[in-house]
Structure formats: structure tokens, C-alpha cells
Write a protein that holds these residues in place. Structure first.
Motif, PDB file in Angstrom:
ATOM      1  N   VAL A   1       0.862  -1.180   0.000  1.00 14.70           N
ATOM      2  CA  VAL A   1       0.000   0.000   0.000  1.00 14.70           C
ATOM      3  C   VAL A   1       0.898   1.231   0.000  1.00 14.70           C
ATOM      4  CG1 VAL A   1      -0.215   0.006   2.536  1.00 14.70           C
ATOM      5  CG2 VAL A   1      -1.941   1.171   1.136  1.00 14.70           C
ATOM      6  N   GLN A   2       0.473   2.261  -0.753  1.00 15.52           N
ATOM      7  CA  GLN A   2       1.213   3.521  -0.764  1.00 15.52           C
ATOM      8  C   GLN A   2       0.228   4.651  -0.502  1.00 15.52           C
ATOM      9  OE1 GLN A   2       3.494   4.369  -4.287  1.00 15.52           O
ATOM     10  NE2 GLN A   2       4.539   6.080  -3.312  1.00 15.52           N
ATOM     11  N   TYR A   3       0.368   5.265   0.677  1.00 17.92           N
ATOM     12  CA  TYR A   3      -0.479   6.399   1.043  1.00 17.92           C
ATOM     13  C   TYR A   3       0.107   7.667   0.438  1.00 17.92           C
ATOM     14  CZ  TYR A   3      -2.514   3.081   4.273  1.00 17.92           C
ATOM     15  OH  TYR A   3      -3.138   1.979   4.802  1.00 17.92           O
TER      16      TYR A   3
ATOM     17  N   LYS B   1      -4.630  -3.615   9.306  1.00 13.82           N
ATOM     18  CA  LYS B   1      -5.795  -2.751   9.108  1.00 13.82           C
ATOM     19  C   LYS B   1      -7.015  -3.478   8.547  1.00 13.82           C
ATOM     20  CE  LYS B   1      -3.027   1.377   8.706  1.00 13.82           C
ATOM     21  NZ  LYS B   1      -2.822   2.642   8.041  1.00 13.82           N
TER      22      LYS B   1
ATOM     23  N   THR C   1      -9.709   6.211   5.431  1.00 13.90           N
ATOM     24  CA  THR C   1      -8.251   6.157   5.594  1.00 13.90           C
ATOM     25  C   THR C   1      -7.601   5.072   4.718  1.00 13.90           C
ATOM     26  OG1 THR C   1      -8.522   4.718   7.511  1.00 13.90           O
ATOM     27  CG2 THR C   1      -8.267   7.092   7.942  1.00 13.90           C
ATOM     28  N   ASP C   2      -8.414   4.238   4.050  1.00 11.24           N
ATOM     29  CA  ASP C   2      -7.881   3.228   3.129  1.00 11.24           C
ATOM     30  C   ASP C   2      -7.590   3.812   1.745  1.00 11.24           C
ATOM     31  OD1 ASP C   2      -8.101   1.195   5.061  1.00 11.24           O
ATOM     32  OD2 ASP C   2     -10.181   0.782   4.480  1.00 11.24           O
ATOM     33  N   SER C   3      -7.926   5.083   1.519  1.00 12.68           N
ATOM     34  CA  SER C   3      -7.654   5.720   0.227  1.00 12.68           C
ATOM     35  C   SER C   3      -6.153   5.740  -0.017  1.00 12.68           C
ATOM     36  CB  SER C   3      -8.198   7.147   0.202  1.00 12.68           C
ATOM     37  OG  SER C   3      -9.589   7.148   0.298  1.00 12.68           O
ATOM     38  N   ALA C   4      -5.714   4.991  -1.017  1.00 11.15           N
ATOM     39  CA  ALA C   4      -4.283   4.840  -1.284  1.00 11.15           C
ATOM     40  C   ALA C   4      -4.104   4.124  -2.612  1.00 11.15           C
ATOM     41  CB  ALA C   4      -3.624   4.044  -0.154  1.00 11.15           C
ATOM     42  N   THR C   5      -2.868   3.910  -2.974  1.00 13.15           N
ATOM     43  CA  THR C   5      -2.495   3.121  -4.136  1.00 13.15           C
ATOM     44  C   THR C   5      -2.100   1.738  -3.632  1.00 13.15           C
ATOM     45  OG1 THR C   5      -1.680   5.077  -5.252  1.00 13.15           O
ATOM     46  CG2 THR C   5      -0.913   2.957  -6.090  1.00 13.15           C
ATOM     47  N   TYR C   6      -2.600   0.683  -4.293  1.00 14.41           N
ATOM     48  CA  TYR C   6      -2.325  -0.687  -3.882  1.00 14.41           C
ATOM     49  C   TYR C   6      -1.604  -1.413  -5.012  1.00 14.41           C
ATOM     50  CZ  TYR C   6      -5.389   0.286  -0.017  1.00 14.41           C
ATOM     51  OH  TYR C   6      -5.940   0.839   1.112  1.00 14.41           O
TER      52      TYR C   6
ATOM     53  N   ARG D   1       3.924   9.225   0.720  1.00 13.63           N
ATOM     54  CA  ARG D   1       4.705   8.222   1.452  1.00 13.63           C
ATOM     55  C   ARG D   1       5.171   7.154   0.474  1.00 13.63           C
ATOM     56  NH1 ARG D   1       2.101   6.571   6.891  1.00 13.63           N
ATOM     57  NH2 ARG D   1       4.212   5.830   7.183  1.00 13.63           N
TER      58      ARG D   1
ATOM     59  N   ASP E   1      -5.276   9.744  -5.496  1.00 13.81           N
ATOM     60  CA  ASP E   1      -6.571   9.730  -4.816  1.00 13.81           C
ATOM     61  C   ASP E   1      -7.339  10.998  -5.219  1.00 13.81           C
ATOM     62  OD1 ASP E   1      -5.059   8.551  -1.794  1.00 13.81           O
ATOM     63  OD2 ASP E   1      -5.877   7.447  -3.467  1.00 13.81           O
TER      64      ASP E   1
END
Length: 134
Positions: free
Chosen positions: A56-58, A80, A103-108, A61, A132
Motif C-alpha cells: 500500500v502507498q499512502y 488494518k 483512511t484506506d484511500s491509497a495506491t495498492y 509516502r 486519490d
């Protein structure tokens, strides 16, 4: 109602060499209402038993490990509330969560590693940039 938006583009990750392997994620952007179930699809191709990973990439980050499958139990729990099931007969490793949070909004990223290190001559990765949009 808040919507969780997860952008997805087709990603291909594979190892070069005599025994080619690859991972494919479905393309597109996913919108999930907060609290609804979430599933991110990952298919793989491998001639040897694979090690499979989800990262996961927030925003702002670097990528972080979320979960991995190396062998044994086909159901893998991650952090999580995320989980994935290794399905050899379907060559899939889909990431799931029963209740999506904002808070799960991210790149997977789904990734694959050869279990026989001698055949791995380097990794080939098709980079992708996902954003996002809330």
C-alpha cells in the motif's frame, strides 16, 4: 455518505529469465462507499510456486508491505483488516476488506517473487502512478 476512491491502473510486474512470471491488476478507478466491502483483484502467472505480496502507498509516502503469501495456509491476514486468499487453481490473490474506511484511500500494488532465487535475474516493473481523488 463518504466515498472511498481507489484509483487502479493495469500493473504488470514480472521476472525476466527462462521462467517468466507476471502479476496483473485490473485497470480503472474504484469508488467504494465507506463501510462497504472492498476487493482489489490480482492475477498471476508462474511456472513455480510463487511468493505473492500486496503493498500500500499512502499519499506522500513510500510503498509499505500490507500482506504476503509464501506457502502453507492459503488465507492471509494483513494489517488494518485487509486479507487475501491464494487460489492456485484460479491463479489469483485478491485483496479484500469487509468494511472500507476513508483512511484506506491509497495506491495498492500486487507483486510476485520467484521462490527459486537462482532463476531471478532481475525484476521488470511497469511503473504506475495513481492518485486519490476525494
Amino acid at each position: 455518505m463518504l466515498l472511498l476512491l481507489i484509483p487502479l491502473l493495469e500493473t504488470v510486474f514480472g521476472l525476466r529469465g527462462a521462467e517468466a512470471q507476471s502479476v496483473t491488476q485490473a485497470g480503472g478507478r474504484m469508488s467504494v462507499p465507506e463501510g462497504d466491502p472492498l476487493e482489489l483483484r490480482c492475477s498471476y502467472s508462474s511456472s513455480t510456486p510463487p511468493y505473492l505480496f500486496w503493498y500500500v502507498q499512502y499519499p506522500n509516502r513510500g510503498p509499505q508491505p500490507l500482506l504476503k503469501y509464501t506457502s502453507g495456509n492459503s488465507f492471509v491476514s494483513g494489517i488494518k483488516g485487509f486479507a487475501a486468499e491464494f487460489r492456485k487453481n484460479e491463479t489469483s490473490f485478491h485483496l479484500k476488506k469487509t468494511s472500507a474506511r476513508l483512511t484506506d484511500s491509497a495506491t495498492y500494488f500486487c507483486a510476485l517473487s520467484d521462490t527459486v532465487t537462482e532463476t531471478a535475474r532481475g525484476a521488470e516493473h511497469k511503473p504506475l502512478r495513481l492518485w486519490d481523488f476525494l
